[in-house]
Structure formats: structure tokens, C-alpha cells
Write a protein that holds these residues in place. Structure first.
Motif, PDB file in Angstrom:
ATOM      1  N   LEU A 162      -1.352   5.788  -6.968  1.00 10.33           N
ATOM      2  CA  LEU A 162      -2.377   6.757  -6.584  1.00 10.33           C
ATOM      3  C   LEU A 162      -2.007   8.161  -7.057  1.00 10.33           C
ATOM      4  O   LEU A 162      -2.867   8.927  -7.498  1.00 10.33           O
ATOM      5  CB  LEU A 162      -2.559   6.751  -5.060  1.00 10.33           C
TER       6      LEU A 162
ATOM      7  N   HIS B  63       5.534  10.874  -3.997  1.00 10.05           N
ATOM      8  CA  HIS B  63       5.747   9.896  -5.058  1.00 10.05           C
ATOM      9  C   HIS B  63       7.146   9.305  -5.014  1.00 10.05           C
ATOM     10  O   HIS B  63       7.333   8.094  -5.164  1.00 10.05           O
ATOM     11  CB  HIS B  63       5.504  10.523  -6.437  1.00 10.05           C
TER      12      HIS B  63
ATOM     13  N   TYR C 181      -1.662  -4.480  -7.354  1.00  7.07           N
ATOM     14  CA  TYR C 181      -0.847  -3.268  -7.340  1.00  7.07           C
ATOM     15  C   TYR C 181       0.559  -3.512  -7.854  1.00  7.07           C
ATOM     16  O   TYR C 181       1.202  -2.590  -8.381  1.00  7.07           O
ATOM     17  CB  TYR C 181      -0.793  -2.686  -5.926  1.00  7.07           C
TER      18      TYR C 181
ATOM     19  N   HIS D 285       0.287  11.913  -2.113  1.00  7.66           N
ATOM     20  CA  HIS D 285       1.346  11.082  -1.541  1.00  7.66           C
ATOM     21  C   HIS D 285       2.719  11.544  -2.060  1.00  7.66           C
ATOM     22  O   HIS D 285       2.831  12.147  -3.130  1.00  7.66           O
ATOM     23  CB  HIS D 285       1.141   9.617  -1.928  1.00  7.66           C
TER      24      HIS D 285
ATOM     25  N   TYR E  88       0.822  -1.211   0.000  1.00 12.69           N
ATOM     26  CA  TYR E  88       0.000   0.000   0.000  1.00 12.69           C
ATOM     27  C   TYR E  88       0.857   1.261   0.000  1.00 12.69           C
ATOM     28  O   TYR E  88       0.582   2.209  -0.740  1.00 12.69           O
ATOM     29  CB  TYR E  88      -0.941   0.018   1.207  1.00 12.69           C
ATOM     30  N   SER E  89       1.908   1.287   0.832  1.00 12.36           N
ATOM     31  CA  SER E  89       2.727   2.492   0.935  1.00 12.36           C
ATOM     32  C   SER E  89       3.760   2.614  -0.172  1.00 12.36           C
ATOM     33  O   SER E  89       4.368   3.672  -0.341  1.00 12.36           O
ATOM     34  CB  SER E  89       3.438   2.530   2.296  1.00 12.36           C
TER      35      SER E  89
ATOM     36  N   ALA F 143       7.370   6.783  -2.274  1.00 13.83           N
ATOM     37  CA  ALA F 143       6.594   5.585  -2.602  1.00 13.83           C
ATOM     38  C   ALA F 143       7.339   4.702  -3.595  1.00 13.83           C
ATOM     39  O   ALA F 143       7.335   3.471  -3.479  1.00 13.83           O
ATOM     40  CB  ALA F 143       5.227   5.972  -3.152  1.00 13.83           C
TER      41      ALA F 143
ATOM     42  N   ALA G  46       0.732   3.460  -3.473  1.00  9.59           N
ATOM     43  CA  ALA G  46       0.796   4.908  -3.267  1.00  9.59           C
ATOM     44  C   ALA G  46       1.365   5.617  -4.485  1.00  9.59           C
ATOM     45  O   ALA G  46       0.881   6.690  -4.883  1.00  9.59           O
ATOM     46  CB  ALA G  46       1.628   5.220  -2.029  1.00  9.59           C
TER      47      ALA G  46
ATOM     48  N   THR H 178      -3.306  11.956  -6.184  1.00 14.44           N
ATOM     49  CA  THR H 178      -3.288  12.165  -4.733  1.00 14.44           C
ATOM     50  C   THR H 178      -2.005  12.869  -4.309  1.00 14.44           C
ATOM     51  O   THR H 178      -1.068  13.024  -5.097  1.00 14.44           O
ATOM     52  CB  THR H 178      -3.416  10.831  -3.984  1.00 14.44           C
TER      53      THR H 178
END
Length: 207
Positions: free
Chosen positions: A116, A126, A165, A124, A108-109, A129, A113, A122
Motif C-alpha cells: 500500500l 513501511h 498479496y 503505513h 494485511y498488516s 510492515a 501494508a 499510504t
């Protein structure tokens, strides 16, 4: 059998892992795409199904559940209990749980991310991530050396939780080329009977 309703965003990897599991198990399901840009996921009626206002969520003949990994466990326990999708051996089960935790944290992170940012715009970080994604992929590349699946000798829900992902990491600017074992693992999942692809987005420049 009444189709299971899957509330989703078609470009969400969390939603795709549930759709993948439904398809692998051969369960009838109906997708309900939420207009999240206009707040459909925060509407009072949807919050009764998913109290945190997140996707995915399912409605299985009146039983509602949100959280993608919880849904994977439920589907197997409800419709394929005793199969290798969720092994009963304590060590194998612990390995599955470990990779579900990786899906909820490192994936997820990292690749999620990064995607996203590029797909949904978003806020976050980048660069951070992308770095987390490569650190994760390096560990997974070594883990998959000489083995086909993440947690057991056969495919389990751990592989399903990890797939979406990672397969779509390039959409977030994360190159998969340096990881042949990881790419071979993705290909093995895609070769499974019942595999369904997730909606794709244009590729950004890779970082």
C-alpha cells in the motif's frame, strides 16, 4: 446464468482474491472498476452495496456482499458446496478458517501494508510492515515444508485468500527470494486451471 458483478480496484489484492475464486469456479462475472481516487467507493449508491465503502463487493443477481473472505465462502457455498474448496471436516475447516484469519491480520498488516505504501502512497509504517511480512513468510516457509497447500491436502479458499498479496509482495519492497517453499506454493496456485493474474505495478528497491 447472470454474470456476478464484481466491484473492484484492479490493483487491490482483496479484489483479486475474489476474481481468482470466480475464475477457478468457472463462474461468469463482470468487473466494475471504481474510480476510488475520486471517491466512487463513498458514493451513496455504492454504500448501499458496501456499507463501509470498501472493495471488493459483489452483486449476485440482487444479493450484495462485501468483504473478500466472506465472498469466498459465499461463492463456494452457493456454487460449489461439498467440494474441497471449503472442506466439511471440522479439523480441515478450522485450518481453513485459521488461514483466513491470517489473511485478514498478518497478511494485511505485513505484505499488503508494505505494498500500500509503495503502490498507493499510504501512510503505513513501511519498515514495520516489511518486518511483519518477513516474520509471516518465515512461519509460512516452515509450514509449507513437505506440504503443497496451507490448510489441506488440496487447494482450498485458504490458499486463494493468501495468494495475491504474497505474490505481489515485491511491489511493496519485500523480497521473496529467501522463501523457496513459499515461491513453490505460489507457482502451484498459478498452475491451476482458471488462474488469472492481478495487475502489476513497477517494482521498488527491495528491503
Amino acid at each position: 446464468m447472470t454474470p456476478i458483478k464484481l466491484y473492484r480496484n484492479p490493483k487491490s489484492g482483496h479484489c483479486h482474491r475474489v476474481e481468482l475464486m470466480l475464475s477457478f469456479l468457472g463462474l461468469p462475472y463482470q468487473t466494475v472498476d471504481l474510480d476510488m481516487a475520486n471517491g466512487a467507493h463513498k458514493a451513496p449508491e455504492y454504500l448501499k452495496i458496501s456499507p463501509f465503502g470498501l472493495v471488493p463487493a459483489i452483486d449476485d443477481n440482487g444479493y450484495t456482499l462485501s468483504d473478500s473472505n466472506a465472498i469466498l465462502v459465499y461463492l463456494v457455498q452457493a456454487y460449489a458446496k461439498g467440494t474441497s474448496w471449503l472442506p466439511g471436516d471440522p479439523k480441515a475447516l478450522a485450518e481453513v478458517q485459521r488461514w483466513l484469519s491470517v489473511a485478514a491480520d498478518n497478511i494485511y498488516s505485513g505484505p499488503a501494508a508494505a505494498r500500500l505504501v509503495k503502490v498507493f502512497g499510504t501512510a503505513h509504517d513501511h519498515s514495520a510492515a516489511v518486518q511483519k511480512a518477513h516474520a509471516l513468510f518465515a512461519v509460512m516457509e516452515a509450514h509449507l515444508a513437505g506440504r503443497d497447500w496451507l490448510a489441506a491436502e488440496v487447494i482450498t479458499i485458504a490458499d486463494v485468500a493468501g495468494y495475491s498479496y504474497i505474490a505481489h509482495a515485491p511491489e511493496g519492497g519485500v523480497d521473496l527470494a529467501p522463501y523457496p517453499n513459499l515461491r513453490a506454493w505460489l507457482a502451484r496456485i498459478e498452475a491451476q486451471k482458471g488462474f488469472v493474474a492481478m495487475a502489476t505495478s513497477p517494482l521498488p528497491e527491495l528491503a
